[in-house]
Write a protein that holds these residues in place. Structure first.
Motif, PDB file in Angstrom:
ATOM      1  N   LEU A 107       0.823  -1.214   0.000  1.00  0.00           N
ATOM      2  CA  LEU A 107       0.000   0.000   0.000  1.00  0.00           C
ATOM      3  C   LEU A 107       0.852   1.257   0.000  1.00  0.00           C
ATOM      4  CD1 LEU A 107      -2.715  -1.250   2.493  1.00  0.00           C
ATOM      5  CD2 LEU A 107      -3.173  -0.473   0.160  1.00  0.00           C
ATOM      6  N   ILE A 108       1.951   1.262   0.761  1.00  0.00           N
ATOM      7  CA  ILE A 108       2.779   2.464   0.812  1.00  0.00           C
ATOM      8  C   ILE A 108       3.525   2.647  -0.505  1.00  0.00           C
ATOM      9  CG2 ILE A 108       4.863   1.419   1.812  1.00  0.00           C
ATOM     10  CD1 ILE A 108       3.367   4.881   2.642  1.00  0.00           C
ATOM     11  N   VAL A 109       3.960   1.533  -1.130  1.00  0.00           N
ATOM     12  CA  VAL A 109       4.586   1.637  -2.453  1.00  0.00           C
ATOM     13  C   VAL A 109       3.580   2.178  -3.468  1.00  0.00           C
ATOM     14  CG1 VAL A 109       5.521   0.295  -4.389  1.00  0.00           C
ATOM     15  CG2 VAL A 109       6.324  -0.145  -2.057  1.00  0.00           C
ATOM     16  N   ALA A 110       2.337   1.695  -3.377  1.00  0.00           N
ATOM     17  CA  ALA A 110       1.288   2.184  -4.276  1.00  0.00           C
ATOM     18  C   ALA A 110       1.032   3.672  -4.065  1.00  0.00           C
ATOM     19  CB  ALA A 110       0.003   1.390  -4.060  1.00  0.00           C
ATOM     20  N   ARG A 111       1.105   4.123  -2.814  1.00  0.00           N
ATOM     21  CA  ARG A 111       0.911   5.554  -2.533  1.00  0.00           C
ATOM     22  C   ARG A 111       2.048   6.380  -3.122  1.00  0.00           C
ATOM     23  NH1 ARG A 111       0.387   9.964  -2.788  1.00  0.00           N
ATOM     24  NH2 ARG A 111      -0.370  11.521  -1.306  1.00  0.00           N
ATOM     25  N   LEU A 112       3.281   5.922  -2.927  1.00  0.00           N
ATOM     26  CA  LEU A 112       4.433   6.666  -3.435  1.00  0.00           C
ATOM     27  C   LEU A 112       4.445   6.702  -4.956  1.00  0.00           C
ATOM     28  CD1 LEU A 112       7.175   5.356  -0.969  1.00  0.00           C
ATOM     29  CD2 LEU A 112       6.067   7.605  -0.956  1.00  0.00           C
ATOM     30  N   ALA A 113       4.034   5.592  -5.575  1.00  0.00           N
ATOM     31  CA  ALA A 113       4.020   5.503  -7.045  1.00  0.00           C
ATOM     32  C   ALA A 113       2.703   5.980  -7.642  1.00  0.00           C
ATOM     33  CB  ALA A 113       4.299   4.065  -7.479  1.00  0.00           C
ATOM     34  N   ARG A 114       1.780   6.422  -6.788  1.00  0.00           N
ATOM     35  CA  ARG A 114       0.466   6.900  -7.224  1.00  0.00           C
ATOM     36  C   ARG A 114      -0.242   5.855  -8.091  1.00  0.00           C
ATOM     37  NH1 ARG A 114      -0.192  11.891  -5.690  1.00  0.00           N
ATOM     38  NH2 ARG A 114      -2.036  12.171  -7.000  1.00  0.00           N
ATOM     39  N   LEU A 115      -0.376   4.663  -7.497  1.00  0.00           N
ATOM     40  CA  LEU A 115      -0.978   3.541  -8.214  1.00  0.00           C
ATOM     41  C   LEU A 115      -2.431   3.301  -7.803  1.00  0.00           C
ATOM     42  CD1 LEU A 115       1.978   0.967  -8.098  1.00  0.00           C
ATOM     43  CD2 LEU A 115       1.361   2.523  -9.956  1.00  0.00           C
ATOM     44  N   GLY A 116      -3.061   4.302  -7.232  1.00  0.00           N
ATOM     45  CA  GLY A 116      -4.446   4.128  -6.817  1.00  0.00           C
ATOM     46  C   GLY A 116      -5.373   3.752  -7.951  1.00  0.00           C
ATOM     47  N   ALA A 257      -0.196  -9.655  -1.992  1.00  0.00           N
ATOM     48  CA  ALA A 257      -0.518  -8.857  -3.176  1.00  0.00           C
ATOM     49  C   ALA A 257      -1.999  -8.963  -3.513  1.00  0.00           C
ATOM     50  CB  ALA A 257       0.335  -9.321  -4.363  1.00  0.00           C
ATOM     51  N   SER A 258      -2.561 -10.160  -3.360  1.00  0.00           N
ATOM     52  CA  SER A 258      -4.003 -10.336  -3.609  1.00  0.00           C
ATOM     53  C   SER A 258      -4.818  -9.518  -2.619  1.00  0.00           C
ATOM     54  CB  SER A 258      -4.375 -11.820  -3.506  1.00  0.00           C
ATOM     55  OG  SER A 258      -3.697 -12.584  -4.468  1.00  0.00           O
ATOM     56  N   MET A 259      -4.408  -9.550  -1.346  1.00  0.00           N
ATOM     57  CA  MET A 259      -5.113  -8.754  -0.333  1.00  0.00           C
ATOM     58  C   MET A 259      -4.984  -7.266  -0.628  1.00  0.00           C
ATOM     59  SD  MET A 259      -4.533 -10.754   3.279  1.00  0.00           S
ATOM     60  CE  MET A 259      -2.756 -10.829   3.156  1.00  0.00           C
ATOM     61  N   PHE A 260      -3.806  -6.849  -1.061  1.00  0.00           N
ATOM     62  CA  PHE A 260      -3.591  -5.448  -1.422  1.00  0.00           C
ATOM     63  C   PHE A 260      -4.590  -4.996  -2.484  1.00  0.00           C
ATOM     64  CE2 PHE A 260      -1.466  -3.311  -5.060  1.00  0.00           C
ATOM     65  CZ  PHE A 260      -1.535  -1.994  -4.597  1.00  0.00           C
ATOM     66  N   LEU A 261      -4.791  -5.828  -3.500  1.00  0.00           N
ATOM     67  CA  LEU A 261      -5.713  -5.457  -4.574  1.00  0.00           C
ATOM     68  C   LEU A 261      -7.158  -5.412  -4.089  1.00  0.00           C
ATOM     69  CD1 LEU A 261      -4.081  -7.495  -7.460  1.00  0.00           C
ATOM     70  CD2 LEU A 261      -4.202  -5.012  -7.286  1.00  0.00           C
ATOM     71  N   VAL A 262      -7.539  -6.355  -3.223  1.00  0.00           N
ATOM     72  CA  VAL A 262      -8.898  -6.339  -2.673  1.00  0.00           C
ATOM     73  C   VAL A 262      -9.089  -5.110  -1.781  1.00  0.00           C
ATOM     74  CG1 VAL A 262     -10.513  -7.534  -1.160  1.00  0.00           C
ATOM     75  CG2 VAL A 262      -9.212  -8.819  -2.842  1.00  0.00           C
ATOM     76  N   GLU A 280     -18.258  15.310  -1.985  1.00  0.00           N
ATOM     77  CA  GLU A 280     -16.887  15.583  -1.570  1.00  0.00           C
ATOM     78  C   GLU A 280     -15.927  15.096  -2.648  1.00  0.00           C
ATOM     79  OE1 GLU A 280     -17.848  14.892   3.195  1.00  0.00           O
ATOM     80  OE2 GLU A 280     -16.668  13.430   2.065  1.00  0.00           O
ATOM     81  N   ARG A 281     -14.745  15.653  -2.656  1.00  0.00           N
ATOM     82  CA  ARG A 281     -13.725  15.252  -3.624  1.00  0.00           C
ATOM     83  C   ARG A 281     -13.103  13.929  -3.195  1.00  0.00           C
ATOM     84  NH1 ARG A 281      -8.146  16.161  -4.045  1.00  0.00           N
ATOM     85  NH2 ARG A 281      -7.353  16.232  -6.197  1.00  0.00           N
ATOM     86  N   PHE A 282     -12.887  13.031  -4.160  1.00  0.00           N
ATOM     87  CA  PHE A 282     -12.252  11.752  -3.839  1.00  0.00           C
ATOM     88  C   PHE A 282     -11.160  11.443  -4.853  1.00  0.00           C
ATOM     89  CE2 PHE A 282     -11.972   7.166  -4.781  1.00  0.00           C
ATOM     90  CZ  PHE A 282     -11.414   6.746  -3.588  1.00  0.00           C
ATOM     91  N   VAL A 283      -9.973  11.107  -4.349  1.00  0.00           N
ATOM     92  CA  VAL A 283      -8.850  10.678  -5.174  1.00  0.00           C
ATOM     93  C   VAL A 283      -8.345   9.359  -4.603  1.00  0.00           C
ATOM     94  CG1 VAL A 283      -6.553  11.241  -6.044  1.00  0.00           C
ATOM     95  CG2 VAL A 283      -8.230  13.063  -5.705  1.00  0.00           C
ATOM     96  N   GLU A 284      -8.207   8.342  -5.474  1.00  0.00           N
ATOM     97  CA  GLU A 284      -7.865   7.001  -4.996  1.00  0.00           C
ATOM     98  C   GLU A 284      -6.612   6.972  -4.134  1.00  0.00           C
ATOM     99  OE1 GLU A 284      -8.666   7.696  -8.087  1.00  0.00           O
ATOM    100  OE2 GLU A 284     -10.072   6.223  -8.920  1.00  0.00           O
ATOM    101  N   ASN A 285      -5.610   7.803  -4.499  1.00  0.00           N
ATOM    102  CA  ASN A 285      -4.320   7.753  -3.799  1.00  0.00           C
ATOM    103  C   ASN A 285      -4.385   8.317  -2.387  1.00  0.00           C
ATOM    104  OD1 ASN A 285      -2.424   6.710  -5.918  1.00  0.00           O
ATOM    105  ND2 ASN A 285      -3.245   8.457  -7.026  1.00  0.00           N
TER     106      ASN A 285
END
Length: 559
Positions: A107-116, A257-262, A280-285
């Motif tokens: 999740l933190i890698v996804a946040r840093l890489a903006r993979l939301g 990784a599967s749990m991360f995606l869910v 309200e504004r929503f951004v996945e990241n």
């Protein structure tokens, strides 16, 4: 403090207490799915819920134990094949905490890489199918506990493990404990009655408290009803899980990784729904940092992975709370329970948790949405049904992987088979369409061909085949117009294909023109050499402009 501030604070505190009353039985039940001690369920709504409140951006999302991620985690740990490894042991719990830490890392890698945006790669169709399959698997796995028979020793990592376990349980139904069955039926009846007709009072709390009281007064254990036994009190141990190795971490990467995606898909869908509801504004990241902090807290506080929970979020929303004060209040209530109220839990029949989890599983079986998908999109229904079947027959980890693959296949298929049409005008001058079959024309000498999606490697050959078929025959058109209104992009293969199509049409004496191309698409076609082949003057901004140019051309067919 202003009066309306006090009112909001009071409302949030009440919402937090209500959430605790509703969620405590639920998260205790999730430990049956996760294979961890019952007290760890309470840990999921203690430190993790506070961590998300501090670092998350959503004012509505509630995190905690979750059935889908718990099922994936169980399958992942069981699949390690460690000799002597059993649920509800310190080693199993340490591995469960490790999966939470690995999910936090993803999740933190996804946040840093903006993979939301990856949340969008699991379509709603396959998510419905996946959760339906999880619900069936979870519900089938609770029958042994509700009947009071020994759980069959069947590995859930084997193909059809869930089905085999259920079948073996049914074969032992003659050995069922009457008292245990009575407890299960009473709990299910309580949950259904309170859930439908007495919603103001938490049915799960009534079932748990009532079962504890009856078990203590009537000494149900003496009548063959198994109970939890002593439950440790106090706050969780905080620290890195011990007794683990790098091989354990690598073995759990796929499950994590599967749990991360869910987590990504379910939390984003829940946050987005409430952001839309309250404008309200929503951004996945934005929520990824909070979700990673919550799972880091779970991994360091002796519990298992947590997820954004639609049911818990709805509980808080129904109580009219719109801040994370409610979640903080829940954590305080849970801390009080852990410190002072765990002793009565030793009298809680195991059948109560099995019944609670059984009903959770049944609620996950989304018949309403499956019916709607069947009614609206039969092809997508079969995708959802296949996903559900794989989850039940093979496993949740394989099910989520299949869900991702099928989501991508659906996307590619839709772009591979776009709604291509030939544009025509009826006698009244209204625009209509027809299938792009050989001989179809917009009017004598003119074919306006609408391609319904961007041109890329998978559909470029289809475009060429349909275009050549439309200009073939005894009386080919003089003009072939590509209506590019829906073409938002062309990749390398698509660009080269359009250039080659221009050459092929020129060789046949057919004029190739393009209408409704965006400025971005024009730039791409310039780079691929399409403009050089057809000429700058062969781009038109509208279909009416194309028809006017066609009618004014000296080589237009006679009327």
């Amino acid at each position: 403090m202003r009066p309306y501030d006090r009112a909001w604070l009071s409302r949030d505190v009440i919402a937090g207490v209500t959430l605790a009353a509703l969620a405590i039985p639920e998260v205790m039940g999730y430990t049956r799915i996760a294979g961890t001690p019952v007290i760890t369920g309470l840990y999921t709504i203690l430190i993790p819920i506070v961590a998300f409140g501090i670092f998350g951006s959503s004012r509505h999302l509630v995190v905690g134990g979750d059935s889908a991620t718990a099922a994936i985690m169980f399958a992942g740990i069981a699949g390690l094949g460690i000799s002597g490894l059993q649920p509800n042991t310190p080693q199993w719990l340490a591995l469960a905490s490790l999966t939470a830490l690995l999910a936090a890392a993803f999740l933190i890698v996804a946040r840093l890489a903006r993979l939301g945006f990856l949340a969008n790669f699991i379509s709603r169709t396959v998510l419905v199918g996946f959760l339906t399959g999880v619900g069936i698997q979870v519900a089938l796995g609770q029958f042994a506990g509700m009947l009071g028979v020994a759980s069959p020793d069947v590995s859930l990592t084997r193909t059809s493990g869930t089905v085999v376990k259920f079948w073996d349980t049914l074969k032992d139904v003659g050995q069922a404990s009457g008292a245990t069955v009575a407890v299960s039926v009473a709990v299910l009846a309580t949950l259904v009655v309170f859930g439908r007709w007495i919603k103001a009072i938490p049915g799960g709390l009534v079932a748990v408290v009532g079962a504890i009281a009856v078990s203590w007064i009537a000494d149900l254990q003496a009548h063959g009803v198994s109970v939890l036994g002593p439950v440790p009190s106090g706050l969780p141990h905080v620290g890195f899980p011990s007794g683990l190795s790098w091989s354990d971490a690598t073995g759990l990467l796929a499950a994590s990784a599967s749990m991360f995606l869910v987590i990504l898909a379910q939390s984003a869908a829940t946050s987005r729904a409430y952001a839309v509801k309250y404008k309200e504004r929503f951004v996945e990241n934005d929520d990824l940092l909070g979700l990673s902090a919550a799972n880091l807290a779970a991994g360091l506080s002796s519990t298992f992975v947590v997820n954004g929970s639609p049911t818990k979020t709805e509980m808080v929303d129904e109580a009219k709370s719109h801040t994370q004060v409610a979640q903080a209040t829940t954590a305080v209530v849970v801390a009080v329970v852990l410190l002072f109220l765990t002793k009565p839990l030793q009298y809680l029949p195991n059948a109560v948790l099995s019944a609670v989890v059984f009903l959770i599983g049944v609620k996950l079986i989304d018949i309403a949405n499956m019916r709607e998908i069947w009614r609206l999109r039969r092809d997508e229904f079969w995708v959802a049904a296949i996903t559900a079947a794989v989850v039940v027959a093979v496993g949740v980890e394989q099910g989520i992987l299949l869900a991702i693959v099928l989501s991508i296949v659906l996307h590619v298929r839709r772009h591979y088979l776009p709604r291509d049409r030939v544009i025509v005008w009826d006698d009244a001058g209204h625009v209509a369409t027809r299938r792009p079959i050989p001989g179809a024309v917009s009017e004598p000498g003119l074919v306006i061909y609408r391609f319904g999606v961007g041109v890329f490697y998978a559909n470029s050959e289809r475009l060429t085949e349909e275009a050549i078929a439309l200009v073939s025959g005894d009386d080919p058109p003089r003009w072939f117009v590509l209506d590019a209104e829906a073409v938002d992009d062309v990749d390398y293969t698509g660009g080269k294909t359009l250039a080659e199509l221009a050459d092929a049409l020129a060789a046949r004496g057919v004029l190739f023109t393009i209408a409704n191309a965006s400025h971005a698409l024009r730039r791409e076609l310039d780079r691929f050499g399409v403009t050089e082949r057809i000429g700058e003057d062969r781009y038109f901004d509208s279909l009416d402009e194309v028809r006017s140019a066609f009618h004014a051309a000296p080589d237009k067919p006679a009327a």
